[in-house]
Design a protein around this motif. Structure first.
Motif, short mmCIF file in Angstrom:
data_model
loop_
_atom_site.label_atom_id
_atom_site.label_comp_id
_atom_site.label_asym_id
_atom_site.label_seq_id
_atom_site.Cartn_x
_atom_site.Cartn_y
_atom_site.Cartn_z
N UNK A 1 17.10 3.22 15.38
CA UNK A 1 18.08 3.60 14.65
C UNK A 1 18.04 4.95 13.89
N UNK A 2 19.43 5.67 13.92
CA UNK A 2 19.54 6.99 13.03
C UNK A 2 19.81 6.52 11.71
N UNK A 3 19.51 7.33 10.75
CA UNK A 3 20.00 7.04 9.12
C UNK A 3 21.19 6.45 8.90
N UNK A 4 21.33 5.42 8.25
CA UNK A 4 22.67 4.52 7.88
C UNK A 4 23.16 3.88 9.12
N UNK A 5 22.54 3.95 10.10
CA UNK A 5 23.06 2.88 11.25
C UNK A 5 22.27 1.43 11.09
N UNK A 6 23.02 0.39 11.75
CA UNK A 6 23.01 -0.96 11.42
C UNK A 6 22.17 -1.83 12.39
N UNK A 7 21.20 -2.71 12.46
CA UNK A 7 21.24 -3.62 13.40
C UNK A 7 20.94 -4.91 12.56
N UNK A 8 21.52 -6.02 13.21
CA UNK A 8 21.56 -7.47 12.65
C UNK A 8 20.52 -8.27 13.44
N UNK A 9 19.76 -8.89 12.83
CA UNK A 9 19.02 -10.17 13.73
C UNK A 9 19.69 -11.31 13.46
N UNK A 10 19.49 -12.41 14.23
CA UNK A 10 20.15 -13.61 13.98
C UNK A 10 19.63 -14.51 14.84
N UNK A 11 19.41 -15.81 14.38
CA UNK A 11 19.02 -16.98 15.15
C UNK A 11 19.56 -18.17 14.61
N UNK A 12 19.75 -19.40 15.55
CA UNK A 12 20.53 -20.49 15.04
C UNK A 12 19.40 -21.13 13.86
N UNK A 13 20.23 -21.57 12.79
CA UNK A 13 19.84 -22.15 11.80
C UNK A 13 19.05 -21.30 10.74
N UNK A 14 19.04 -20.04 11.11
CA UNK A 14 18.40 -18.94 10.11
C UNK A 14 19.52 -18.12 9.29
N UNK A 15 19.59 -17.84 8.25
CA UNK A 15 20.60 -16.70 7.68
C UNK A 15 20.48 -15.23 8.77
N UNK A 16 21.47 -14.68 9.08
CA UNK A 16 21.38 -13.39 9.60
C UNK A 16 20.71 -12.22 8.62
N UNK A 17 19.94 -11.56 9.26
CA UNK A 17 19.44 -10.45 8.31
C UNK A 17 20.17 -9.01 8.74
N UNK A 18 20.74 -8.30 8.03
CA UNK A 18 21.11 -7.01 8.36
C UNK A 18 20.37 -5.74 7.87
N UNK A 19 19.67 -4.96 8.92
CA UNK A 19 18.76 -4.15 8.74
C UNK A 19 19.54 -2.72 8.90
N UNK A 20 19.52 -1.78 7.77
CA UNK A 20 20.22 -0.61 7.66
C UNK A 20 19.03 0.39 7.57
N UNK A 21 19.09 1.53 8.41
CA UNK A 21 18.12 2.62 8.40
C UNK A 21 18.60 3.61 7.50
#
Length: 257
Positions: free
Chosen positions: A103-123
């Motif tokens: 990730x470059x600064x201010x770019x975003x990656x989201x992790x998700x899995x069934x049954x869990x809340x998605x977590x957004x990760x911003x650099x």
């Protein structure tokens, strides 16, 4: 509530619902001297509170940078192939391979899995030293984590950085409820008074802008290159509005985030 377990240095296990997130894996034993380039070095003085074999399964590793052993050492590196998602700098992802997300600064990656809340990760941006030092110290990022139902605001892992405008911009873009703050005022004999991470006073200035509910200091102990430990940080924050929350090494601690 989020459960934090500080394992030493920058390495912290963060448990959000059933997500298990680990920052900057460092698990080598103490006593070894590591080089950091350009004549600089540091000795690891304290081992991890838990070994790799004592960890639960890890879903995500947030790696602020891969080029310094106090953020990724040999045993920490051996853990990465067993982790589903490794998020780091773009340069670090290219070096690591294996599907690491860069990730470059201010770019975003989201992790998700069934049954869990998605977590957004911003650099978020970092500068690991004085002006013009990036060519020597390399790229570093921090991480803002957001998920549904946060009580006080986003969770920010600052990464190794001095205080500069890139860090100040985090408070302009996000409402930060909890910050895992990398401190320690790193110095090396070869470069004299130059610092490569924040002092406690820098942390106070930054938090006066962010106004977080909780400040969790990390990466201020366990290595010879730290010039300011817990007592200096406490002295700097005395009377400040921000609330320090110290984690006892190896002991899980629940924090409202």
């Amino acid at each position: 509530m989020v459960r934090f377990t500080h394992l030493g240095g920058p390495t912290t296990l963060i448990e959000v619902d059933d997500w298990r997130v680990l920052t900057d894996p460092t698990f080598d034993p103490p006593g070894r001297r590591y080089t950091f380039g350009w004549g600089s070095f540091s000795v690891k003085t304290t081992g991890p509170a838990l070994g790799i074999g004592e960890l639960p399964p890890i879903d995500v590793v947030l790696l602020t940078h891969d080029q310094h052993a106090d953020n990724l050492d040999d045993l920490g590196r051996s853990l990465l192939p067993r982790v589903e998602t490794v998020v780091t700098t773009q340069a670090g992802a290219a070096r690591l391979g294996g599907g690491a997300v860069g990730l470059a600064p201010w770019s975003v990656h989201t992790v998700s899995r069934r049954g869990l809340p998605p977590v957004s990760i911003t650099a978020t941006p970092c500068r690991h030293g004085p002006p013009l030092s990036r060519r020597i110290t390399g790229d570093v990022i921090g991480f803002v984590l957001q998920w549904p139902g946060q009580e006080h605001g986003a969770l920010w892992v600052s990464g190794d950085s001095v205080l500069y405008d890139g860090l100040r911009q985090v408070g302009e873009r996000f409402e930060i409820g909890t910050v895992v703050l990398h401190l320690g005022a790193v110095r090396f004999g070869v470069t004299g008074p130059l610092r490569y991470t924040m002092t406690g006073r820098d942390g106070v200035e930054l938090c006066s802008l962010l106004r977080p509910h909780t400040v969790i200091p990390v990466h201020y102990e366990g290595w010879s290159h730290f010039s300011q430990g817990r007592s200096g940080i406490e002295e700097a924050f005395a009377g400040a509005d921000s609330r320090l929350h110290w984690l006892e090494l190896g002991v899980p601690d629940s924090v409202a985030v």
